[in-house]
Design a protein around this motif. Structure first.
Motif: not given
Length: 389
Positions: A300-314
């Motif tokens: 779960v954590w890698p998916q959560l990090d990736t999704v949040a990180g991509e939203l931050d990166a626009l």
């Protein structure tokens, strides 16, 4: 596929002493079905309600990914407190989402949050499985660009604490109608009644009471969107959906993190008479349960990090964001439920007592089933992306 977003170090606003104080109050709030008054005061004092507000608006300027990690830590200390605060973070996150993409329609919200206003989320309605796509609440034009709202909202988390409430209603009377109206009403205005009806098996301190709107007024400058009912790629809708799902996933992942901590401690503490007093940490069945829980949570954590990180990166996934974040929410909540179940099996019968922390997590984690997107809705979303796109 988008390029992977590199992970930056995570900044923190919540220190260990604050989290320890929050954890120390959680059982009492749960026992008394009481609001998290002292927790909220501590979180406000730490600047946590301004976590997602950009520094230029008086906030801490944390990224969504950083706030995800803080929300997981807070949920590990007190799930109900984290869930209630989540709804405020959703609105500041949506306002930030729009601001970073050149849309200033919620800049006023960032300014007010920077000055200490607390935002609630008043969209859920009994029997409304359309969620963002429809509403049972009437939105009546006031003739000056504003609206009054008439209906009943449920699961309004942080009911005693919010000062501004985001609401959704349906305007069926205007010439260009029907239109879904997204707006904000103030607690100190007329037409808002918060019912004292929150008496649940879990997430008790969140005090997610029903809110009756009977003429609650949103002036024209607090009407954010008028959209046609049904699916929409309006940035506000995408911002609400992605921010809500991502932060919600963080809360339940934090519950799962804490459940594993408690299960490991229990396995090391408990002993077995049939194995000459050896710790249950050496029992192969207990080890299997713990490993099974950890294996599930590790995904779960890698998916959560990736999704949040991509939203931050626009990153622009377009309609794909609905699949990505609905899937994240369901995976996180279902995994958390599995992890807590495994932890209870490891910790044994003591968890069945009402004051036991792991027993409380067992009750709290069930609330994840009821937040949108639910399991059926998420599967529909993914099936649509695979078969109808």
């Amino acid at each position: 596929m988008p390029e992977p977003v590199p992970f930056a170090p995570v900044r923190r606003l919540l220190d260990d002493d604050l989290l320890a104080a929050v954890r120390g109050r959680a059982a009492g709030y749960d026992r008394d079905n009481a609001y998290f008054t002292e927790d909220l005061a501590d979180l406000v004092g730490a600047g946590y309600l301004r976590a997602l507000v950009p520094e230029s608006f008086g906030g801490a300027g944390l990224t969504l990914r950083e706030t995800v990690h803080e929300q997981a830590r807070l949920a590990g200390a007190a799930p109900a407190t984290a869930l209630a605060v989540n709804m405020h973070h959703v609105w500041t996150g949506v306002a930030r989402y729009l601001h970073e993409r050149g849309d200033s329609s919620l800049d006023w919200l960032l300014e007010e949050a920077g000055r200490g206003e607390v935002f609630g989320f008043g969209y859920s309605e009994a029997g409304n499985d359309l969620v963002l796509l429809g509403s049972r609440t009437e939105a009546r034009p006031d003739g000056a660009g504003g609206y009054t709202f008439h209906g009943r909202k449920i699961f309004t988390s942080n009911s005693p604490g919010w000062t501004r409430l985001g609401v959704l209603g349906l305007d069926t009377t205007s010439d260009d109608g029907p239109r879904l109206v997204h707006a904000f009403v103030a607690r100190d205005g007329d037409g808002v009644e918060v019912r004292d009806d929150w008496d649940t098996m879990g997430m008790r301190a969140s005090q997610s009471c029903s809110t009756v709107l009977d003429g609650a007024h949103a002036a024209a400058d607090r009407v954010v969107r008028r959209l046609a009912p049904g699916p929409s790629l309006d940035p506000l809708v995408i911002g609400i959906f992605t921010t809500f799902e991502t932060l919600l996933a963080a809360v339940y992942t934090g519950i799962a993190d804490r459940a594993i901590e408690l299960a490991v401690a229990a396995a090391r503490r408990r002993t077995s008479m049939k194995n000459d007093g050896a710790a249950l940490a050496q029992d192969p069945d207990i080890r299997w349960h713990l490993a099974d829980a950890a294996l599930a949570l590790d995904g779960v954590w890698p998916q959560l990090d990736t999704v949040a990180g991509e939203l931050d990166a626009l990153v622009d996934r377009g309609v794909g964001w609905f699949r990505a974040t609905a899937g994240l929410k369901v995976r996180a909540t279902e995994t958390a439920k599995l992890v807590v179940d495994r932890a209870v099996r490891v910790a044994g019968g003591s968890t069945y007592f009402s004051g036991n922390e792991l027993g409380r997590l067992y009750r709290d984690v069930l609330a994840g089933l009821f937040h949108p997107s639910d399991d059926e809705s998420a599967h529909s979303t993914v099936a649509h992306s695979l078969l109808d796109g």
